[in-house]
Design a protein around this motif. Structure first.
Motif, short mmCIF file in Angstrom:
data_model
loop_
_atom_site.label_atom_id
_atom_site.label_comp_id
_atom_site.label_asym_id
_atom_site.label_seq_id
_atom_site.Cartn_x
_atom_site.Cartn_y
_atom_site.Cartn_z
N GLY A 278 0.78 -1.35 0.06
CA GLY A 278 0.13 0.02 -0.03
C GLY A 278 0.95 1.35 0.10
N SER A 279 1.94 1.17 0.82
CA SER A 279 3.00 2.42 0.93
C SER A 279 3.65 2.66 -0.57
CB SER A 279 3.59 2.38 2.14
OG SER A 279 4.42 1.12 1.84
N ASN A 291 11.31 1.35 2.55
CA ASN A 291 11.91 0.97 3.81
C ASN A 291 11.28 -0.34 4.58
OD1 ASN A 291 9.21 2.79 3.88
ND2 ASN A 291 9.22 2.29 5.83
N GLN A 292 10.02 -0.87 4.11
CA GLN A 292 9.63 -1.94 4.75
C GLN A 292 10.50 -2.97 4.43
OE1 GLN A 292 6.52 -2.87 6.31
NE2 GLN A 292 5.86 -0.70 6.94
N PHE A 316 2.28 0.99 -8.13
CA PHE A 316 1.05 0.24 -8.81
C PHE A 316 1.56 0.09 -10.17
CE2 PHE A 316 -2.83 1.21 -11.21
CZ PHE A 316 -3.61 0.31 -10.78
N LEU B 30 -5.21 -3.99 -5.83
CA LEU B 30 -3.96 -3.16 -5.87
C LEU B 30 -4.47 -1.65 -6.04
CD1 LEU B 30 -1.57 -5.39 -8.02
CD2 LEU B 30 -1.14 -4.69 -5.74
N PHE B 31 -5.05 -1.40 -7.03
CA PHE B 31 -5.47 0.14 -7.12
C PHE B 31 -6.32 0.62 -5.71
CE2 PHE B 31 -8.73 3.15 -8.36
CZ PHE B 31 -8.00 4.09 -9.12
N MET B 33 -5.37 -0.20 -2.81
CA MET B 33 -4.50 -0.17 -1.64
C MET B 33 -3.54 0.99 -1.97
SD MET B 33 -3.75 -4.04 -0.97
CE MET B 33 -2.27 -3.90 0.28
N GLN B 34 -3.11 0.82 -3.38
CA GLN B 34 -1.93 1.56 -3.66
C GLN B 34 -2.20 3.19 -4.16
OE1 GLN B 34 0.00 -1.16 -6.37
NE2 GLN B 34 1.69 -0.84 -4.94
N ILE B 35 -3.58 3.34 -4.58
CA ILE B 35 -3.98 4.65 -5.25
C ILE B 35 -4.73 5.11 -4.08
CG2 ILE B 35 -4.95 5.80 -6.84
CD1 ILE B 35 -2.42 4.49 -7.81
N TYR B 38 -3.68 4.97 -0.37
CA TYR B 38 -2.07 5.37 -0.20
C TYR B 38 -1.66 6.14 0.82
CZ TYR B 38 2.31 7.29 -1.04
OH TYR B 38 3.61 8.03 -1.01
N TYR B 41 -1.61 3.92 4.23
CA TYR B 41 -0.62 2.70 4.14
C TYR B 41 0.79 3.63 4.54
CZ TYR B 41 -3.56 -1.13 3.25
OH TYR B 41 -4.49 -2.10 3.00
N ASP B 42 0.82 4.50 3.74
CA ASP B 42 1.98 5.46 3.71
C ASP B 42 2.35 6.13 5.08
OD1 ASP B 42 4.21 6.90 2.39
OD2 ASP B 42 3.39 8.65 2.76
N ARG B 44 1.05 4.67 7.95
CA ARG B 44 1.03 3.57 8.72
C ARG B 44 2.72 3.03 8.51
NH1 ARG B 44 -2.49 0.16 10.96
NH2 ARG B 44 -0.77 -0.91 11.62
N SER B 45 3.27 3.16 7.34
CA SER B 45 4.63 2.60 7.02
C SER B 45 5.69 3.38 7.77
CB SER B 45 4.68 2.26 5.58
OG SER B 45 5.99 2.80 5.32
N LYS B 46 5.40 4.75 7.67
CA LYS B 46 6.26 5.82 8.19
C LYS B 46 6.50 5.96 9.49
CE LYS B 46 7.41 8.99 4.47
NZ LYS B 46 6.27 9.27 3.58
N SER B 49 5.58 0.99 12.90
CA SER B 49 5.82 -0.15 12.46
C SER B 49 6.15 -0.97 13.86
CB SER B 49 6.86 -0.24 11.53
OG SER B 49 6.52 0.28 10.19
N VAL B 213 8.61 1.44 15.63
CA VAL B 213 9.60 2.26 15.29
C VAL B 213 9.28 3.12 13.94
CG1 VAL B 213 11.44 0.97 16.08
CG2 VAL B 213 10.31 0.32 13.90
N ASP B 214 9.90 4.03 13.59
CA ASP B 214 9.40 4.55 12.22
C ASP B 214 10.22 4.22 11.21
OD1 ASP B 214 11.75 5.79 12.57
OD2 ASP B 214 11.20 7.90 12.72
N SER B 215 10.22 4.86 9.95
CA SER B 215 10.83 4.42 8.82
C SER B 215 12.31 4.47 8.93
CB SER B 215 10.51 4.81 7.79
OG SER B 215 10.72 6.15 7.72
#
Lengths: 406, 604
Positions: A278-279, A291-292, A316, B30-31, B33-35, B38, B41-42, B44-46, B49, B213-215
């Motif tokens: 997703g990211s 980073n993941q 994507f 995918l569309f 999640m990623q669009i 985004y 998730y962005d 959360r990932s940053k 974690s 932790v962060d990214s």
């Protein structure tokens, strides 16, 4: 004989080119996820070796005389069954499953080889003279051919691979001309079983659906009742079968229902994989920039979770490219198989497509959170020698059939 | 075949439909999640974690037989560098502050260059509190430099025991591979001595800590306030057979000497004291020391790392004469009253084998008491090599004792097979036996073998495999005792009594070769030996046990380049015995040698 068309006619670039692209993208993803890894640092080089080795194998298979496959069907199957038995006795355990044999330090999964055996022998069996797929005995033997290795693989236990064997068996029964009613008899128990996994109400709904379909077919009462009884029985398999699964597999099924409930346990990988994909966004974070991936949130990412490296770093665009390449390859193989005069070859191609497609669906589905975490590699892309070798030999078979199609 | 053509078409359409539909669903997901999602998730990932961290478990500690602490753990600060953020121009500054040679940090970073740049490299252990305070102040200017608190071995309990405990080291690639899954790269594992032998008991079970932790891998906090964390489980504490006070005295007696001491409780095989001198400083291994310091230690001309008590082989000298005597009695070759006339040596063919002096009429007891060589020259000729080597072997010579540390050698027992191999069949003569019967020549033993041999003499032919471990205390505080194999020599009490009388006289009769250590409070029995050394001054050897009537301790002492057994090794053995049995040390001024003959006694 036109010389100018020769190469194009014979060597099917429509199969070969998507394969090459997929392998290259896979190598890039393996490089990104392992090159800085303390233990897996050498994986890229190892995979590179396997790529060359597998291409060589593919070319050898491509040049084999076309009768070879029919002749080898039974021996390959028998040999692969022997290997599956051997692995239960001598095999070495990796992550709770006894699925690896070792030859002088080189690990090898017999279940990969057995996939070839299954496709070949089933195709051979259904296309013998005087075989009638709608005869209960013939289809029953076909099912046995498919389910015997499934039983051995469940003993390892390796659920992902077992599912693939079941799907291949069903697809080949279907392709080789079973009637709709026959197909219904074969598939219905599996359907009921899956419904019972989801819950009691789903199970009742499935049973109602089966009764409805039975009415539509209007067969005699005794047969219909027997089929219904069989389906009813499968509903209770789960109750007794679930405890037979490995604890880590039970957990995975549970975590599929709700991965966020246990972010540290079985759902951890699924959650981290989804975060990675997703990211990635539209264009991705860039090669070696995810980073993941680079911080290694996903253990053993280069095997079953290779797709989320692509999702994260190529976004994507990259993910869709993978799906398009696979879809193109599948459709191409299906198209060739439906135009073939030789039913054995046609069945082989469908077996190959089913194999690749099942891997594709389960693996990508798991990476994007549509499927539970079942350990199945992504063809052409995941790290792993025996899987790649097996798949490239099957591509060699496909190219060979395509070459001889006229 | 039109029928198949037809069904193919239908079935082809179904396959195509499934393939296209599934690909479409995957693309849609995918569309989504990623669009569409985004930004979720962005984010959360940053920032969010969850990362699992392994927490090292403290190693078990060592106690002595009276539950006195021998080795423990202490917290210490370890400086770390994370290359990702580290500014290489700060290297000289840090090297200066932590007082290491220039180039030290670079060499460590180079050694671990293959690790991810996000993984911290341990640079130095045992950083002082002052340095840590300075680091805290300079935090802003030193990106990528931090510290962790680790447990380190604490050797401050008054004994060294360097060859007993051994040291731990960063795990080797080979062991990492062998115990796949049990260790991580960078883990410490026992590399010698008891630390290695009992690694699996000592190491404990790692804990888990979940952090957010962060990214950039910066820690934001603990996850769920640590409620999912798993505490590490400390390794088992080992209860050793050592007696701390005796060990302390034994070590102090060997300061500035080279050699070995092994003291054993005869009935149980429990090692009471164990020294290999010179010792080395185990704490050098506990901190990450520069390669240079270790290299110096490895190249030490005195071979301090070498465990002399189990690895060095010495000719045992006269200490093994009793074996020939016992063999002769047991096999009825001679009686204890068989006498020879010692004229200062023995002529065999064209070779003269010397004795220490002229002993005159000598029987078996006297031959031990005064260590007469001539007696044994004649005895071995009656006995023959096979009877002799059979008995020597029964006493455990020529093979490893099985002591519970990984470093041990088996010594050399020259029997018929050995001589045939070295010289060829029939190319050696009986003359060779005259040397080995008095413990010289090719006959080579380790100090621990000697100690086992004395235990067997003292306890009527019965002991157990020498060992350090009495048992271990598990995490519930229960003591698990360890069992050991019996070591048994089949000899009659009557034969042993003759030998023991001889050994008693060695210390307690004025003519005895070790009369210098006799004392009223305690009856000690012993035997002197001098181990011939072709490379320099002879080694002084002494074996002893006490009390004579009910032996509680058996000792073997070897002091390199110290001359006769009575001069150096015997007083050391006496001090160890008195410390253990009487809980006091006899004043270090040894009694003046009373008997002149003892002084210039040149026993072999």
């Amino acid at each position: 004989m036109k010389i100018s068309h020769k190469i194009q006619d014979r060597f099917d670039l429509a199969i070969f080119i998507p394969v090459v692209f997929l392998i290259i993208i896979g190598l890039a993803a393996i490089y990104s996820s392992t090159i800085n890894h303390p233990v897996a640092g050498g994986n890229f080089q190892r995979q590179l070796f396997w790529v060359f080795f597998s291409f060589t194998a593919m070319i050898i298979v491509y040049f084999l005389p076309s009768q070879t496959f029919r002749l080898l069907s039974a021996p390959i199957y028998v040999f692969s069954i022997l290997l599956l038995i051997a692995v239960l006795v001598f095999g070495k355990s990796v992550y709770g499953a006894r699925s690896w044999l070792s030859f002088g330090g080189v690990g090898f999964q017999p279940s990969e080889f057995a996939k070839i055996g299954l496709i070949f022998f089933l195709s051979y069996w259904f296309n013998q003279k005087n075989r009638n797929i709608n005869n209960l005995k013939d289809v029953g033997v076909g099912l046995l051919i498919g389910l015997f290795p499934v039983m051995l693989i469940l003993l390892e236990p390796d659920m992902g691979t077992a599912i693939i064997f079941i799907v291949i068996t069903l697809a080949l029964i279907f392709w080789n001309g079973i009637s709709l009613f026959g197909l219904f008899i074969v598939i219905a128990p599996g359907f009921t079983f899956f419904a019972s996994m989801l819950g009691v109400y789903y199970f009742y709904a499935a049973l109602l659906l089966i009764i409805a379909v039975l009415f539509l077919f209007k067969r005699d009462l005794f047969l219909s009742a027997a089929i219904f009884g069989m389906n009813l029985a499968t509903g209770f398999i789960l109750k007794y079968a679930l405890p037979l699964l490995q604890p880590h597999q039970q957990k995975r099924i549970e975590s599929f229902v709700n991965p966020m409930a246990d972010p540290l346990g079985a759902g951890y990988n699924a959650l981290q994989a989804r975060l990675a994909v997703g990211s990635g966004g539209l264009f991705g974070k860039g090669f070696m920039q995810g980073n993941q991936t680079q911080l290694r949130f996903i253990p053993e990412q280069w095997t079953d979770f290779i797709f989320c490296v692509i999702g994260e770093e190529f976004g994507f665009i990259g993910s869709i490219l993978i799906i398009v390449l696979f879809t193109f390859l599948f459709l191409r193989l299906i198209k060739i198989s439906s135009n073939l005069q030789n039913r054995f070859s046609s069945s082989l191609l469908v077996g190959i497509v089913t194999l690749l497609f099942t891997h594709f669906v389960i693996n990508i589905g798991m990476n994007v959170g549509l499927m539970p975490v079942i350990g199945v590699p992504l063809p052409f892309l995941s790290y792993g020698g025996s899987s790649l070798l097996m798949i490239m030999m099957l591509i060699g078979v496909a190219l060979n059939i395509s070459k001889n199609k006229r | 075949m039109p029928i198949f053509k037809e069904t193919y078409n239908l079935r082809k359409r179904i396959f195509t439909g499934i393939i296209v539909a599934v690909s479409f669903i995957l693309s849609l997901q995918l569309f989504k999640m990623q669009i569409l999602e985004y930004s979720f998730y962005d984010k959360r990932s940053k920032i969010n974690s969850i990362k699992k961290i392994e927490v090292d478990a403290p190693r078990g500690v060592f106690f002595d037989r009276n539950m006195e602490m021998l080795v423990s753990n202490k917290p210490s600060f370890t400086l770390q560098i994370i290359p990702d953020k580290f500014d290489m121009t700060k290297i000289p500054l840090i090297e200066n502050v932590i007082k290491v040679d220039s180039g030290y940090i670079k060499s460590i970073l180079y050694k671990k260059r293959k690790y991810s740049k996000f993984v911290p490299r341990k640079i130095k252990r045992g950083i002082s509190l002052k340095t840590i305070a300075w680091l805290e102040e300079q935090h802003e200017f030193l990106p990528g430099v931090n510290y962790v608190i680790e447990l380190q071995r604490d050797y401050s309990f008054g004994i060294k025991g360097s060859h007993i405990f051994g040291y731990t080291k960063e795990i080797t690639a080979a062991r990492l591979k062998k115990y796949k899954g049990d260790y991580l790269r960078g883990d410490e594992a026992g590399a010698s001595g008891l630390e290695m032998q009992y690694e699996n008991l000592l190491r404990g079970i790692k804990g888990k800590k979940y952090i957010v932790v962060d990214s950039k891998r910066k820690t934001i906090g603990s996850y769920l306030n640590g409620e999912r964390d798993v505490k590490p489980i400390k390794g088992n504490d080992l209860v050793l057979t050592l007696d701390k006070q005796t060990q302390q005295i034994a070590e102090s007696l060997m300061v500035k000497r080279k050699g070995a001491i092994v003291a054993i409780e005869p009935a149980t095989g429990e090692i009471l004291a164990f020294v290999s001198a010179p010792e080395y400083d185990l704490s050098l291994f506990a901190s990450i020391t520069s390669g240079e310091t270790l290299q110096k230690l490895f190249n030490n001309p005195d071979k301090a790392l070498f465990n002399r008590a189990t690895m060095s082989i010495y000719p045992p000298g006269s200490t093994v004469k009793m074996i020939a005597a016992l063999a002769a009695l047991e096999d009825n070759i001679v009686t204890k009253n068989w006498r020879i006339n010692c004229g200062g040596g023995y002529q065999l063919g064209d070779r003269f084998f010397g004795c220490t002096h002229v002993h005159g009429k000598t029987n078996m007891v006297k031959s031990i008491e005064e260590s007469c060589n001539t007696y044994y020259y004649q005895l071995i000729l009656k006995l023959g090599i096979d009877r002799w080597s059979n008995f020597v072997s029964q006493f455990g010579f020529g093979r490893k004792t099985g002591i519970d540390i990984p470093e041990e050698s088996g010594g050399i027992l020259p029997d018929r097979k050995y001589f045939n191999k070295i010289y060829g069949k029939n190319r050696w003569t009986e003359g060779y036996l005259l040397n080995i019967v008095i413990g010289q020549g090719q006959f080579n033993v380790t100090p621990v073998q000697l100690a086992q041999y004395v235990s067997l003499l003292a306890n009527n032919g019965r002991t157990k495999t020498p060992h350090f471990l009495r048992g271990y205390i598990n995490r519930n505080g229960e003591l698990h005792k360890t069992k050991y194999d019996d070591v048994i020599v089949d000899i009659s009490t009557s034969s042993l009594d003759v030998i023991k009388t001889g050994m008693y006289d060695v210390v307690n009769k004025p003519e005895g070769t070790a009369f210098n250590i006799h004392m009223k409070e305690l009856k000690i029995a012993g035997k002197t030996g001098t181990s011939q050394n072709p490379f320099g001054k002879d080694h002084s050897v002494f074996i002893a046990y006490a009390p004579f009537d009910n032996p509680k301790i058996a000792v073997a002492v070897v002091v390199e380049n110290a001359g006769y057994g009575s001069a150096t090794a015997a007083p050391i053995a006496r001090d160890i015995i008195t410390t253990y049995l009487l809980r006091k040390t006899v004043s270090p001024k040894y009694p003046v040698l009373i008997n002149k003959t003892t002084e210039d006694n040149n026993e072999n």
